[in-house]
Design a protein around this motif. Sequence first.
Motif, mmCIF file in Angstrom:
data_model
loop_
_atom_site.group_PDB
_atom_site.id
_atom_site.type_symbol
_atom_site.label_atom_id
_atom_site.label_comp_id
_atom_site.label_asym_id
_atom_site.label_seq_id
_atom_site.Cartn_x
_atom_site.Cartn_y
_atom_site.Cartn_z
ATOM 1 N N ASP A 253 -19.173 -0.427 -23.081
ATOM 2 C CA ASP A 253 -19.026 0.951 -23.570
ATOM 3 C C ASP A 253 -18.725 0.915 -25.067
ATOM 4 N N ASP A 255 -20.048 2.955 -27.492
ATOM 5 C CA ASP A 255 -20.113 4.207 -28.237
ATOM 6 C C ASP A 255 -19.370 5.354 -27.552
ATOM 7 N N LYS A 257 -19.904 6.548 -24.633
ATOM 8 C CA LYS A 257 -20.734 7.257 -23.665
ATOM 9 C C LYS A 257 -20.702 6.598 -22.289
ATOM 10 N N TYR A 298 -25.687 6.048 -17.012
ATOM 11 C CA TYR A 298 -24.453 5.422 -17.514
ATOM 12 C C TYR A 298 -23.387 5.418 -16.433
ATOM 13 N N LYS A 300 -19.060 4.931 -16.482
ATOM 14 C CA LYS A 300 -17.966 4.904 -17.449
ATOM 15 C C LYS A 300 -16.635 4.692 -16.744
#
Length: 302
Positions: A253, A255, A257, A298, A300
């Motif tokens: 991770d 950035d 996002k 994605y 997260k």
Amino acid sequence: MNARETAWRVFATELNSSTLEIKATEEKMPSYIISPLGAKINRVLISGVLTEKENVGSEEEPMWRGRVQDVSGSFFINIGKFQPEASAAIADLEAPCFIAAVGRVRAYTTDDGRTFITVRPEHIVKIDEKIRNDWILETAKSTWKRLKDTKKVLGMGDATEKDLIDAGMSPVEAFGITYALDNYGNLPDSTLYLKTIQAALRMLLPERNVDLGFPEDLSDEPDEIEIPENGNAGGNNAAQLEDMILNLLEELDTDGKGAPREELERRAEAEGISSIELEEVSNTLMDKGLVYEPNLRYLKRI
């Protein structure tokens, strides 16, 4: 004036499986959603991870939509101008975070006959993991009781509401179960709810190997849930895999996002984790509220 409706504790699986609605016939009378397990729902108390929120209205008149993830799936929430307290509260929340909300349920049926259930919170608050876990435990107990009551009613043959009340059920429970069994057309899928209860217990008791089994119906279900004292087979390996995936998510991770799924799969494979294992571990981590999907590409860490 009608008494305030009880806020039911239900998992997303049970609420989202509900398709029966009893609409109010008089002004100021409540409407109800009847779940497959007989919960007669006007209001719910939900809890989980607020994974996303969006103001689809204006700054002057906000209209919030959001998704709350529990151990079984997602609740979908709508908050408008008639819920000013909840509207002000969600505006200050930053997803992802643990929340609890009390609100009324609404059913929407599409042109092709599909029914979707949303929750319109009256109150929404940020909570900690312990309070979320308390909700999971109480909701698992509540779901289990409805499964047992359904089994009991099925074993009574053509029992009336009065028969069920005489057997110890409340009038609300007796009405809900008989209405559900009379109108859904099929017996409730006990496997779906047993899997949800099992997922809840595995989250609360990660050191135990909780395995309820998934019978075709309730006829062979025990009267109580028996959690083994030991039996942590494979637990350490599962915990190690979870730690590895969490570390990869944090590392990838770059950035804010989240970790790109393609890169996560590539790195996991390099660590000897198959794509199937990655999917299973990812689902477990989402069930535990430790990770979420900002979008399909994605993953997260929370």
